[in-house]
Design an enzyme around this catalytic site. Structure first.
Site, short mmCIF file in Angstrom:
data_model
loop_
_atom_site.label_atom_id
_atom_site.label_comp_id
_atom_site.label_asym_id
_atom_site.label_seq_id
_atom_site.Cartn_x
_atom_site.Cartn_y
_atom_site.Cartn_z
N SER A 67 0.86 -1.19 0.00
CA SER A 67 0.00 0.00 0.00
C SER A 67 0.89 1.24 0.00
O SER A 67 2.12 1.13 0.03
CB SER A 67 -0.92 -0.02 1.22
N GLY A 97 -3.69 7.19 -5.56
CA GLY A 97 -4.53 8.39 -5.64
C GLY A 97 -3.87 9.47 -6.48
O GLY A 97 -4.53 10.14 -7.28
N ILE A 98 -2.57 9.62 -6.30
CA ILE A 98 -1.85 10.66 -7.04
C ILE A 98 -1.73 10.28 -8.52
O ILE A 98 -1.85 11.13 -9.41
CB ILE A 98 -0.43 10.88 -6.43
N CYS A 133 -12.49 25.83 12.42
CA CYS A 133 -13.53 25.02 13.06
C CYS A 133 -13.29 24.96 14.57
O CYS A 133 -13.47 25.96 15.24
CB CYS A 133 -13.62 23.65 12.40
N GLN A 173 -13.48 27.92 17.51
CA GLN A 173 -14.20 27.80 18.78
C GLN A 173 -13.26 28.05 19.96
O GLN A 173 -13.63 28.67 20.95
CB GLN A 173 -14.86 26.42 18.88
N HIS A 217 -14.33 25.08 6.90
CA HIS A 217 -13.02 24.52 6.53
C HIS A 217 -12.58 25.06 5.17
O HIS A 217 -12.87 24.44 4.15
CB HIS A 217 -13.11 22.99 6.44
N GLU A 246 -9.72 24.94 3.89
CA GLU A 246 -8.69 24.10 3.28
C GLU A 246 -9.24 23.15 2.22
O GLU A 246 -8.53 22.79 1.28
CB GLU A 246 -7.92 23.33 4.37
N1 GLN Z 1 -15.72 19.50 17.58
C1 GLN Z 1 -16.21 20.71 17.03
C2 GLN Z 1 -17.68 20.61 16.63
O1 GLN Z 1 -18.17 19.54 16.43
C3 GLN Z 1 -15.36 21.18 15.85
C4 GLN Z 1 -15.34 20.24 14.70
C5 GLN Z 1 -14.22 20.48 13.74
O2 GLN Z 1 -13.19 21.07 14.10
N2 GLN Z 1 -14.33 19.97 12.53
O3 GLN Z 1 -18.34 21.60 16.48
#
Ligand code: GLN
Length: 533
Positions: free
Chosen positions: A15, A20-21, A383, A387, A509, A511
């Site tokens: 593997s 994928g690449i 994310c 928070q 996200h 990214e």
């Molecule tokens: N654990 C957090 C939530 O569920 C952040 C999730 C994350 O970073 N993708 O809101």
């Protein structure tokens, strides 16, 4: 084109050879020739999707526009082809079985014994052809996860055998293997390749093209030998030599004429030459940086860099825009303590606090945010990282010492991050988060709007918790300002710190949407701020 063509990419010997690449590079070349191409990944595990897997198991969980939680290879496909994928592009054994069993319960097979062949293999074939049937794609490239010979991937290879039989020259197999170099004898060895092609033949699949992964140039006579033993033409033995970056692979495959051979086998015209102008420009900038910076990536899975694959690649794309090499200092959030965090985080040009779940490593992440906030270090929180920036501010600036997320402390008197309303009655874990693409409206006068150059954006999400809007004014007055909102629900998606060089937390996200051709503006802006530091 009259009918959709199907290319299957299988792997042998070991593997991690980079199927994928190779699949993404082939897609890139065929796309550059003028074909519409999509990549699909079939994963031979029993989870219905990778959303419930710990990143230590399989690396990052990649989220598509339509909110599918998928294998990280889909990230490569999107980064290479610049085309969005969807749930249909990633199918697991778990999903195949689930569909078949649901059909059985419905009575679709009434009176019949339900079996791996034909029912499971039929379901696999249906999922492969589904992508072709939409009339959107000339070519579907399906990567079979795992290694040929695995018990788990047998039904997939059997489905490929049947499809090749049904589709004739509309289907073909590209098999990726390894040619090891034995340092002691100074020799390249073809036996593992011969054996792995033999295992494919034993289950009735003759590959049309062999891609040989190697550390050293493969001489012509070695290629001829492999061709002879494996029933392929000599020009169908393609070398895939180790390179410094995955982004060189499409160019290497073009040199080796993988795309030409594939077009010949599929009996389709070559159309135009794949020039890859933008791609080459990117590669030149990436490989000849004029400056460099170091970004601290604070997370709890840092031993496994694949856990943050899309973030790492987004830095590559955005770094190239600035002709800047972005070094990543991997910082384990559990190891950041009051006694060492200043030392650990000094000399960084920027700090990124990563996404994550659960309470492990949270206190270290809070220290990283505190450091960035107090020392004017450019900061991006993604994310959970966003928070955490809210929790840190609540504790250290608003002096709500026990402020927390309900995820970490359900008893907190100050739930500055709370469970989203629609999540309150959710008990099942799989595929139940707030997932996929949502709109977001940005404040005109914000760093983030400057970075995007617009105020109406859409971004992908994967979370259950949210900024608690009851605290909005308190935060805003003290300097952490919500500047991005969901236009339908008012949910806070972005916070920014006033009187700071560049401090942005995003609930989504970014990214996932960064590609070679479209580097993500937020990462471009973040690196710009880091360069100015
Ligand atoms: N654990 C957090 C939530 O569920 C952040 C999730 C994350 O970073 N993708 O809101």
């Amino acid at each position: 084109m009259s009918s959709t063509k199907y290319i299957f990419v299988t792997g042998g010997v070991t593997s991690s050879l980079g199927k994928g690449i190779i699949a993404a590079s082939l897609a890139k070349l065929l796309q550059a020739r003028g074909y519409s191409v999509t990549n699909q990944k079939l994963d031979p595990y029993l989870n219905v999707d990778p959303g419930t897997l710990n990143p230590y198991e399989h690396g990052e969980c990649y989220v598509t526009e339509d909110g599918a939680e998928t294998d990280l290879d889909l990230g490569h496909y999107e980064r290479f082809t610049n085309a969005p994928t969807s749930q249909a592009n990633n199918v697991t054994t778990g999903r195949i079985y689930q569909n078949v069993i649901e059909k059985e319960r419905r009575g679709d097979f009434l009176g019949k014994t339900v079996q791996i062949i034909p029912h499971i293999t039929d379901e696999i074939k249906r999922n492969v052809k589904l992508l072709g049937s939409k009339g959107k794609y000339d070519i579907v490239i399906t990567e079979i996860g795992g290694t040929v010979g695995d018990i788990e991937s047998l039904p997939y290879v059997e489905a490929v055998r049947q499809l090749k039989w049904e589709l004739g020259s509309d289907a073909m197999v590209v098999h990726l293997t390894l040619v090891p170099f034995l340092a002691a004898s100074g020799e390249l060895k073809t036996k593992p390749t011969q054996h792995s092609v033999k295992s494919l033949l034993e289950i009735g699949v003759q590959p049309e093209v062999l891609v040989l992964r190697t550390e050293h140039e493969l001489p012509q006579d070695l290629r001829k030998k492999v061709a002879l033993f494996c029933n392929v033409e000599p020009n169908s033995v393609i070398q895939s030599i180790d390179v410094n970056t995955i982004y060189e692979v499409p160019l290497k495959m073009r040199e080796e004429k993988l795309d030409v051979t594939v077009c010949e086998k599929l009996k389709i015209p070559l159309k135009k030459e794949p020039k890859l102008v933008e791609w080459t420009k990117f590669l030149n900038r990436f490989q000849n940086p004029k400056t460099e910076i170091t970004v601290g990536l604070v997370g709890k899975y840092v031993e496994l860099h694949d856990a943050y694959k899309s973030i790492v690649e987004a830095f590559v794309h955005a770094g190239a825009v600035h002709e800047c090499k972005v070094n990543i200092k991997w910082i384990h959030s559990e190891k950041l303590k009051d006694a060492n965090y200043k030392e650990e985080l000094k000399n960084l040009n920027a700090i990124l606090v990563a996404p994550g779940f659960g309470h492990r490593g949270i206190e270290g992440k809070i220290l990283a945010v505190k450091f960035a906030r107090e020392n004017n270090v450019p900061f991006l929180g993604i994310c959970l990282g966003m928070q955490i920036s809210v929790i840190e501010f609540a504790r250290n600036v608003l002096k709500l010492e026990e402020a927390d997320s309900l995820e970490m402390n359900p008893q907190t008197p100050h739930p500055v991050i709370n469970l989203m309303e629609e999540q309150k009655n959710v008990t099942e874990k799989g595929g139940t988060m707030r997932l996929g693409s949502y709109a977001c409206t940005l404040h005109k006068t914000s760093k983030i709007a400057d970075a995007y150059g617009e105020t109406e954006i859409t971004e992908r999400h994967r979370h259950r918790y949210e900024f608690n809007s009851e605290y909005k004014e308190e935060f805003e007055k003290a300097g952490l300002k919500p500047v991005g909102f969901n236009p339908d629900t008012g949910l806070v998606e972005v916070v920014e710190l006033k009187n700071h060089k560049w401090f942005v937390g995003v609930q989504y996200h970014p990214e996932y949407k960064s590609t070679v051709i479209n580097p993500h503006p937020l990462f471009v802006g973040f690196i710009k701020a880091a360069l100015e530091k």
